[in-house]
Write an enzyme that holds these catalytic residues in place. Structure first.
Site, PDB file in Angstrom:
ATOM      1  N   LYS A  48       9.880  40.480  23.092  1.00 43.32           N
ATOM      2  CA  LYS A  48       8.651  39.731  23.322  1.00 43.32           C
ATOM      3  C   LYS A  48       7.683  40.434  24.268  1.00 43.32           C
ATOM      4  O   LYS A  48       6.514  40.065  24.323  1.00 43.32           O
ATOM      5  CB  LYS A  48       8.980  38.339  23.827  1.00 43.32           C
ATOM      6  CG  LYS A  48       9.648  37.479  22.789  1.00 43.32           C
ATOM      7  CD  LYS A  48       8.725  37.276  21.600  1.00 43.32           C
ATOM      8  CE  LYS A  48       9.266  36.212  20.669  1.00 43.32           C
ATOM      9  NZ  LYS A  48       8.280  35.787  19.683  1.00 43.32           N
TER      10      LYS A  48
HETATM   11  N1  PMP Z   1      15.668  36.034  19.192  1.00 41.01           N
HETATM   12  C1  PMP Z   1      15.299  35.716  20.435  1.00 41.01           C
HETATM   13  C2  PMP Z   1      16.336  35.701  21.513  1.00 41.01           C
HETATM   14  C3  PMP Z   1      13.952  35.392  20.689  1.00 41.01           C
HETATM   15  O1  PMP Z   1      13.567  35.049  21.948  1.00 41.01           O
HETATM   16  C4  PMP Z   1      13.017  35.402  19.619  1.00 41.01           C
HETATM   17  C5  PMP Z   1      11.609  34.980  19.886  1.00 41.01           C
HETATM   18  N2  PMP Z   1      11.410  33.587  19.779  1.00 41.01           N
HETATM   19  C6  PMP Z   1      13.450  35.721  18.328  1.00 41.01           C
HETATM   20  C7  PMP Z   1      14.789  36.045  18.160  1.00 41.01           C
HETATM   21  C8  PMP Z   1      12.552  35.663  17.108  1.00 41.01           C
HETATM   22  O2  PMP Z   1      11.408  36.497  17.191  1.00 41.01           O
HETATM   23  P1  PMP Z   1      10.037  36.068  16.497  1.00 41.01           P
HETATM   24  O3  PMP Z   1       9.435  34.980  17.347  1.00 41.01           O
HETATM   25  O4  PMP Z   1       9.201  37.303  16.514  1.00 41.01           O
HETATM   26  O5  PMP Z   1      10.295  35.561  15.142  1.00 41.01           O
END
Ligand code: PMP
Length: 311
Positions: A48
């Site tokens: 992120k």
């Molecule tokens: N795994 C974790 C631990 C996350 O914090 C996130 C972000 N919400 C994701 C997967 C999924 O990523 P995205 O929001 O880009 O779909």
């Protein structure tokens, strides 16, 4: 020999360019090689970090965020950590609304960066007390408040189109059979998928989904954090996803523990889920090339959960 200074001007410049690492032991015979994209080495500890700066840049450019302002976001943790880091560098105050199931470890990290955290019960997306709605309301009530909007803003998938996708393509010299990622906002999967399909439409884009999430349905509670949803976020482009594969909490967490013990890589529960699916894709695919699993964060976020002694 002339030496050149290589000092970054802030921690934000250390985001990205994460390693791709071949798994040596966990992948069985008769499978394609599997490489993991290790996003935990970003300075905020997760994938992120890549979207935090992009979202703040967009908010500033759109005139929604001004010097000394307060950013407000709904987050399962990692976006909050990344935004808290970026807010510190840029002089913003930060408030995060987080769902109850979020690990205490991640809440402690948010507070360590100086952010305020509001923990709220988990309710469906269309309930006015959903964490996203609460974040919108808090931002509107504070002078100088700005709702960041990772679930709605294009800057999220675009950051992965601009950085994560090209890094995977270059790192494998274009030899990608499949890429596997999870979807919370869908930013990772959509941005990487769009980029890789543009280089080679035959790259298979696979979404790993917790049992209980809507992408493989039906909706029910699950424990994996950060991925899986009960609605389709605007930041998800399902048209670039070739197939979704469901994975249980137990399989995800067992795989996260194996990854630590057999490969020396401490990653979170969503990483376990994504890798579980990637190993299946590596056994099934008929295309030559790497199966790349994008691992979003570190197991250090879950020491009191998945990695509790005895588990
Ligand atoms: N795994 C974790 C631990 C996350 O914090 C996130 C972000 N919400 C994701 C997967 C999924 O990523 P995205 O929001 O880009 O779909």
């Amino acid at each position: 020999m002339e030496m050149r200074e290589r000092v970054l001007s802030s921690v934000l410049e250390a985001v990205g360019d994460t390693p791709l690492i071949r798994l040596a032991r966990i992948v069985g015979e008769h499978a394609n090689p599997v490489a993991v994209k290790l996003e935990s080495v970003n300075p905020g500890g997760s994938i992120k970090d890549r979207i935090a700066v992009a979202l703040l840049d967009a908010a500033e450019a759109e005139g929604r965020l001004h010097p000394g302002g307060t950013i407000v976001e709904a987050t399962a943790g990692n976006t909050g950590i990344a935004l808290a880091m970026a807010a510190a560098v840029r002089g913003y105050h930060a408030i995060f609304v987080v769902p109850e199931k979020m690990s205490p470890d991640k809440i402690a990290i948010l507070r360590a960066y100086g952010a305020d955290v509001k923990v709220v019960p988990e309710v469906p997306r269309d309930d006015p007390d959903n964490y996203q709605e609460q974040a919108v309301r808090i931002a509107a009530a504070i002078p100088g408040g700005c709702y960041v909007g990772q679930f709605v803003h294009r800057a999220n998938p675009d950051a992965h189109y601009a950085t994560t996708g090209p890094e995977i393509w270059a790192g494998t010299a274009g030899r990608v059979a499949a890429v596997v990622a999870g979807a919370g906002t869908g930013g990772t999967l959509s941005g990487i998928g769009r980029y890789l399909k543009r280089q080679d439409p035959a790259v298979e884009v696979v979404g790993a989904d917790p049992i209980g999430s809507i992408f493989t349905g039906p909706v029910a509670p699950f424990k994996i954090e950060g991925m899986g949803e009960d609605y389709y976020p605007e930041t998800l482009d399902p048209s670039v996803v070739d197939r979704w594969l469901a994975v249980s909490d137990e399989d995800a967490f067992a795989m996260a523990r194996r990854l630590a013990r057999e490969e020396g890589i401490l990653a979170g529960g969503s990483s376990g889920a994504i890798l579980h699916v990637a190993l299946r894709v590596a056994r099934e695919t008929r295309r030559p090339g790497w199966v790349v699993a994008v691992l979003p964060d570190t197991g250090r976020n879950y020491l009191s959960g998945i990695f509790r002694i005895g588990s």
